[in-house]
Design a protein around this motif. Structure first.
Motif, PDB file in Angstrom:
ATOM      1  N   TYR A 283      32.940  34.819  35.254  1.00 38.40           N
ATOM      2  CA  TYR A 283      32.348  35.679  36.287  1.00 38.40           C
ATOM      3  C   TYR A 283      33.151  36.941  36.539  1.00 38.40           C
ATOM      4  O   TYR A 283      32.899  37.677  37.495  1.00 38.40           O
ATOM      5  CB  TYR A 283      32.170  34.890  37.590  1.00 38.40           C
ATOM      6  CG  TYR A 283      33.417  34.195  38.093  1.00 38.40           C
ATOM      7  CD1 TYR A 283      34.288  34.815  38.982  1.00 38.40           C
ATOM      8  CD2 TYR A 283      33.720  32.903  37.670  1.00 38.40           C
ATOM      9  CE1 TYR A 283      35.430  34.170  39.439  1.00 38.40           C
ATOM     10  CE2 TYR A 283      34.855  32.243  38.130  1.00 38.40           C
ATOM     11  CZ  TYR A 283      35.708  32.883  39.007  1.00 38.40           C
ATOM     12  OH  TYR A 283      36.832  32.238  39.460  1.00 38.40           O
ATOM     13  N   GLY A 284      34.149  37.219  35.704  1.00 38.93           N
ATOM     14  CA  GLY A 284      34.860  38.480  35.823  1.00 38.93           C
ATOM     15  C   GLY A 284      35.782  38.562  37.020  1.00 38.93           C
ATOM     16  O   GLY A 284      35.881  39.614  37.660  1.00 38.93           O
ATOM     17  N   GLY A 285      36.458  37.473  37.339  1.00 38.56           N
ATOM     18  CA  GLY A 285      37.388  37.473  38.468  1.00 38.56           C
ATOM     19  C   GLY A 285      38.336  36.296  38.405  1.00 38.56           C
ATOM     20  O   GLY A 285      38.238  35.447  37.514  1.00 38.56           O
ATOM     21  N   ASP A 286      39.270  36.249  39.365  1.00 38.85           N
ATOM     22  CA  ASP A 286      40.266  35.172  39.426  1.00 38.85           C
ATOM     23  C   ASP A 286      40.903  34.953  38.050  1.00 38.85           C
ATOM     24  O   ASP A 286      41.007  33.822  37.560  1.00 38.85           O
ATOM     25  CB  ASP A 286      39.646  33.868  39.929  1.00 38.85           C
ATOM     26  CG  ASP A 286      39.132  33.970  41.354  1.00 38.85           C
ATOM     27  OD1 ASP A 286      39.678  34.788  42.119  1.00 38.85           O
ATOM     28  OD2 ASP A 286      38.193  33.238  41.701  1.00 38.85           O
ATOM     29  N   TYR A 287      41.351  36.038  37.456  1.00 38.08           N
ATOM     30  CA  TYR A 287      41.837  35.995  36.075  1.00 38.08           C
ATOM     31  C   TYR A 287      42.941  34.965  35.826  1.00 38.08           C
ATOM     32  O   TYR A 287      42.850  34.186  34.867  1.00 38.08           O
ATOM     33  CB  TYR A 287      42.309  37.390  35.641  1.00 38.08           C
ATOM     34  CG  TYR A 287      41.195  38.388  35.508  1.00 38.08           C
ATOM     35  CD1 TYR A 287      40.420  38.453  34.354  1.00 38.08           C
ATOM     36  CD2 TYR A 287      40.904  39.269  36.552  1.00 38.08           C
ATOM     37  CE1 TYR A 287      39.386  39.375  34.244  1.00 38.08           C
ATOM     38  CE2 TYR A 287      39.874  40.186  36.452  1.00 38.08           C
ATOM     39  CZ  TYR A 287      39.117  40.234  35.300  1.00 38.08           C
ATOM     40  OH  TYR A 287      38.093  41.137  35.186  1.00 38.08           O
TER      41      TYR A 287
ATOM     42  N   ILE B 108      41.111  43.593  37.346  1.00 33.86           N
ATOM     43  CA  ILE B 108      42.098  43.612  36.273  1.00 33.86           C
ATOM     44  C   ILE B 108      43.087  44.756  36.456  1.00 33.86           C
ATOM     45  O   ILE B 108      44.283  44.623  36.150  1.00 33.86           O
ATOM     46  CB  ILE B 108      41.398  43.694  34.887  1.00 33.86           C
ATOM     47  CG1 ILE B 108      42.422  43.614  33.751  1.00 33.86           C
ATOM     48  CG2 ILE B 108      40.533  44.933  34.768  1.00 33.86           C
ATOM     49  CD1 ILE B 108      43.139  42.300  33.649  1.00 33.86           C
ATOM     50  N   GLU B 109      42.610  45.878  37.007  1.00 35.11           N
ATOM     51  CA  GLU B 109      43.495  47.027  37.192  1.00 35.11           C
ATOM     52  C   GLU B 109      44.560  46.781  38.258  1.00 35.11           C
ATOM     53  O   GLU B 109      45.568  47.486  38.316  1.00 35.11           O
ATOM     54  CB  GLU B 109      42.678  48.275  37.597  1.00 35.11           C
ATOM     55  CG  GLU B 109      41.667  48.742  36.565  1.00 35.11           C
ATOM     56  CD  GLU B 109      40.295  48.100  36.757  1.00 35.11           C
ATOM     57  OE1 GLU B 109      39.307  48.667  36.260  1.00 35.11           O
ATOM     58  OE2 GLU B 109      40.214  47.033  37.417  1.00 35.11           O
ATOM     59  N   GLU B 110      44.344  45.780  39.107  1.00 34.96           N
ATOM     60  CA  GLU B 110      45.254  45.509  40.221  1.00 34.96           C
ATOM     61  C   GLU B 110      46.184  44.337  39.974  1.00 34.96           C
ATOM     62  O   GLU B 110      47.085  44.069  40.768  1.00 34.96           O
ATOM     63  CB  GLU B 110      44.435  45.210  41.487  1.00 34.96           C
ATOM     64  CG  GLU B 110      43.435  46.290  41.868  1.00 34.96           C
ATOM     65  CD  GLU B 110      42.495  45.815  42.972  1.00 34.96           C
ATOM     66  OE1 GLU B 110      42.267  46.613  43.907  1.00 34.96           O
ATOM     67  OE2 GLU B 110      42.006  44.669  42.904  1.00 34.96           O
TER      68      GLU B 110
END
Length: 233
Positions: free
Chosen positions: A148-152, A96-98
């Motif tokens: 899963y906390g990715g591929d936002y 998320i920071e990127e």
């Protein structure tokens, strides 16, 4: 049947177009730029000119959606199914920071708003009744339970596609039109990659079986996989 398929020039869209034609259906193949990257479709059109028409359709450009739908109305062509397949997966693996938020917006423009634009303009030419279908290609990545906390950008936009599909299903309930958000499986495409266990051809066969009512669905699910099995929201 007459089907509109967006993103029809490659991957799952091309497999869906090919399978539909094999089954005797007619396809309007929506392509962002028919002059680029649509060689396979043009060859298919040469072999099946009466069943396949390539339509310039950029789902991020509302004017192209309106123009294409108005042409169908002028030609007195009605659709039996709409398959919203055009999609993008960007910012893969970024924390998320990127994230580049403009890329997130791009995902929503194509994956969600593109789907909405197509429905807005082509719903008037869809035959209303129990044999008509709208398939919005989604993903298990859009499931709240499978987060899963990715591929936002992809996951969030597909989750929104699921919600839009549920809204649309309720909106069209009196018309008896079937509306589904569909997880096509992890398949070997530019998006899915070579490690994917499934093929777009297998997924296409399952999706066409759903449209042709060859699969018995349990209950009244909105979010399903290509086998017609319910998926968790």
């Amino acid at each position: 049947m007459k089907l509109l398929i967006t993103g029809a020039n490659r991957g799952l869209g091309l497999a869906l177009t090919t399978e539909a034609i094999k089954r005797g259906h007619s396809v309007l193949a929506g392509v962002r730029n028919p002059e680029q990257g649509a060689d396979a479709l043009r060859h298919l059109s040469a072999d099946f000119p009466s069943q396949l028409k390539i339509v310039p359709l950029n789902v991020t450009n509302e004017d192209t959606c309106m123009k294409a739908s108005k042409q169908l109305e002028a030609d007195d062509i009605r659709l039996d199914a709409i398959i919203n397949n055009a999609a993008i997966l960007n910012e893969r693996g970024k924390a998320i920071e990127e994230l580049d938020i403009e890329k997130v917006e791009e995902s929503f423009q194509i994956n969600l708003f593109g789907t909405m634009r197509v429905i807005k303009h082509f719903l008037p030419v869809l035959v209303k009744g129990p044999n008509s279908t709208i398939l919005n290609i989604s993903s298990e990545a859009g499931s709240f339970q499978n987060a899963y906390g990715g591929d936002y950008p992809y996951a969030l936009s597909k989750s929104a596609v699921n919600m839009f599909s549920e809204q649309l299903r309720k909106y069209l309930s009196n018309e008896q039109v079937s509306v589904f958000a569909v997880h096509p499986g992890w398949i070997k495409t530019d998006m899915g990659g070579e490690k994917a266990p499934g093929t777009p051809e297998d997924s296409a066969r399952g999706l066409l079986d759903i449209i042709e009512r060859k699969k018995e669905l349990e209950g009244s699910p909105t979010f399903i996989n290509f086998k017609g099995e319910p998926m968790p929201f």
